[in-house]
Write an enzyme that holds these catalytic residues in place. Structure first.
Site, PDB file in Angstrom:
ATOM      1  CE  LYS A  88      -4.266  -2.033   1.444  1.00  0.00           C
ATOM      2  NZ  LYS A  88      -3.804  -3.444   1.601  1.00  0.00           N
TER       3      LYS A  88
HETATM    4  C1  LIG Z   1      -4.392  -4.562   0.930  1.00  0.00           C
HETATM    5  C2  LIG Z   1      -3.618  -5.806   0.835  1.00  0.00           C
HETATM    6  C3  LIG Z   1      -3.960  -6.837  -0.079  1.00  0.00           C
HETATM    7  C4  LIG Z   1      -5.199  -6.776  -0.956  1.00  0.00           C
HETATM    8  O1  LIG Z   1      -5.103  -5.785  -1.947  1.00  0.00           O
HETATM    9  P1  LIG Z   1      -6.413  -5.285  -2.705  1.00  0.00           P
HETATM   10  O2  LIG Z   1      -5.962  -4.123  -3.494  1.00  0.00           O
HETATM   11  O3  LIG Z   1      -7.394  -4.876  -1.609  1.00  0.00           O
HETATM   12  O4  LIG Z   1      -6.936  -6.401  -3.518  1.00  0.00           O
HETATM   13  C5  LIG Z   1      -3.145  -7.955  -0.170  1.00  0.00           C
HETATM   14  N1  LIG Z   1      -2.051  -8.088   0.613  1.00  0.00           N
HETATM   15  C6  LIG Z   1      -1.692  -7.129   1.510  1.00  0.00           C
HETATM   16  C7  LIG Z   1      -0.485  -7.354   2.346  1.00  0.00           C
HETATM   17  C8  LIG Z   1      -2.443  -5.958   1.650  1.00  0.00           C
HETATM   18  O5  LIG Z   1      -2.077  -5.020   2.541  1.00  0.00           O
END
Ligand SMILES: *Cc1c(COP(=O)(O)O)cnc(C)c1O
Length: 469
Positions: A113
């Site tokens: 993120k």
């Molecule tokens: C947010 C997140 C996901 C999922 O990503 P999306 O964009 O919501 O599909 C997968 N792995 C981790 C570690 C995350 O923080």
């Protein structure tokens, strides 16, 4: 480039207009009026670029209301070796022949993120400065999103963050990450309740429109278009590292929850990046795997949503999914609105017609599911054979990717977090502690800044009002 809503509002808005927004006024999600196509000579030229230069090229196809020089500065401030640990920013790690992890989690909070949120911090500060406005970001977190938002917004002018988390329920590492930030514009509110209580407070405060307007309350949730756009870049960066020429194709496997990350892959593919398959991996919360196998999208109830060892994929519905369905239906907004507004809201589910569902294959999507036992086995296998320690979400990706290999097509699994964040499962799988980046040694011992509050929306409002200057 202008943006429209997936539910039929065709008012064309510029990037800067939708940057600070969540949903479109009709309840839909924003998408560009068309995806810019990247021709062969352009793709060839991009192959040699640094990550920041590549990001600038891609973003400038979608952003025409920020002067190019300014955009270039914002992007090059974001994607630095200092923040992401390497020159490549998202280097590939081979796990055997034609199989790679793309490292997306070397930013400040050790999860992918950061890739988008760090850019969002720069864009927000720039846009607010240009308008002479301020924004108070209110959010609820059980871990990942909240800390990525705080690290992106810390010290940014014109922005304050008020982040609610369930008191005593985050892991000591996650708590330390968030609560040790010394920046005056970051406010941690530890609520004496569970995550749902935190979310309810955010909703209650946001539903008070007078308060929301007066105190300029905003959010940074996963439906924000700028976040999705920033994620498009690493699909190109991964492709260039795994191939020698633009004649070749690759597949990507994406550990998925809200469908934000893989939706960026869909956008890259629509732009003309030679992606063979987009492999979607879920954990036990298999809403999306069910859709890609059957054509039925069924939102889960709270009690049906499992708490798993890959918690950032624990979703009951996928908030970005409507973007893909809109494209799949040939951008038929009336049909999209019918499915997501009427059918999902009335009976919690929809099923595509066989003709509609048949088109999924044209978009390259396939899917699979992974369980706790699969995660443990995959973490052990990858550590045993390659000496690489992967986190639980990435393990879901590796497990499902191995079920969708095609001869001669490299597979890139997006590494969405580092194992340091999920020590308990690593101990269970490997009987040892996860590796931790040197910069984060001992953060549990740093002084913590947070305020404990009851489950009380009015108290949160008072706190915001008192800390808004
Ligand atoms: C947010 C997140 C996901 C999922 O990503 P999306 O964009 O919501 O599909 C997968 N792995 C981790 C570690 C995350 O923080």
């Amino acid at each position: 480039m202008k943006y429209i809503s997936t539910r039929g509002d065709r008012t064309e808005r510029g990037f800067s207009e939708i940057l600070l927004e969540g949903l479109a006024p009709d309840g839909g999600l924003y998408l560009p009026v068309a995806y810019p196509k990247v021709d062969a000579p352009t793709l060839q030229r991009w192959r040699g670029l640094s990550y920041a230069d590549l990001a600038f090229e891609i973003l400038s196809l979608y952003i025409d209301d920020i002067p190019a020089d300014d955009l270039r500065t914002l992007v090059s401030r974001t994607y630095t070796k200092d923040v992401f640990g390497t020159e490549a920013i998202t280097p590939l790690k081979p796990l055997g022949e034609g199989f790679y992890l793309e490292a997306l989690s070397n930013g400040p909070t050790l999860a992918f993120k950061d890739m988008a949120m760090q850019l969002l911090g720069q864009l927000f500060e720039y846009e607010l400065g240009r308008r002479g406005e301020e924004l108070n970001i209110l959010g609820a977190t059980s871990g990942d999103t909240g800390s990525a938002a705080e690290y992106a917004m810390r010290g940014k002018k014109g922005v304050r963050v008020f982040m609610l988390s369930p008191h005593g329920r985050m892991s000591p590492f996650q708590q330390a990450q968030m609560f040790s930030l010394p920046d005056a514009n970051i406010h941690n509110l530890a609520i004496e309740g569970v995550f749902d209580d935190c979310q309810d407070i955010v909703k209650a405060v946001s539903n008070d429109l007078e308060f929301k307007r007066r105190y300029k309350i905003g959010t940074v949730n996963s439906i924000n278009w700028a976040r999705l756009l920033a994620q498009v870049v690493y699909y190109f960066a991964g492709y260039f590292q795994a191939t020698r020429s633009n004649e070749e194709k690759v597949s990507f496997c994406v550990p998925s929850g809200n469908f934000g990350n893989i939706c960026a892959g869909h956008v890259a593919r629509q732009m003309g990046l030679p992606i063979h398959r987009l492999v979607l991996a879920t954990n036990e919360n298999d809403v999306l795997d069910e859709f890609f196998r059957t054509g039925t999208y069924r939102v889960r109830k709270g009690a049906e949503t499992h708490e798993t060892s890959s918690p950032s994929m624990d979703i009951s519905k996928a908030s970005n999914f409507e973007r893909f369905v809109f494209d799949l239906l040939g951008r038929d907004a009336a049909r999209t609105r019918q499915l997501f507004r009427e059918e999902v809201e009335r009976r919690g589910a929809f099923t595509l017609s066989p003709a509609e569902f048949a088109k999924v294959a044209d978009y390259g999507f396939v899917s699979g599911k992974s369980t706790h036992a699969d995660r443990l086995a995959t973490i052990r296998d990858v550590f045993g054979r390659f000496g690489v320690m992967i986190d639980t979400h990435t393990a879901d990706g590796v497990k499902v990717a191995r079920e969708h290999l095609d001869e001669g097509v490299p597979m890139i699994v997006l590494e969405t977090a580092l194992p340091a964040k999920f020590a308990q499962t690593i101990r269970e799988a490997l009987g040892r502690e996860p590796e931790r980046p040197a910069a984060l040694m001992g953060i549990e011992n740093l002084p913590k800044r947070f305020k404990v509050m009851g489950v009380d929306a009015d108290a949160v409002k008072r706190y915001i009002a008192e800390n808004c200057h």
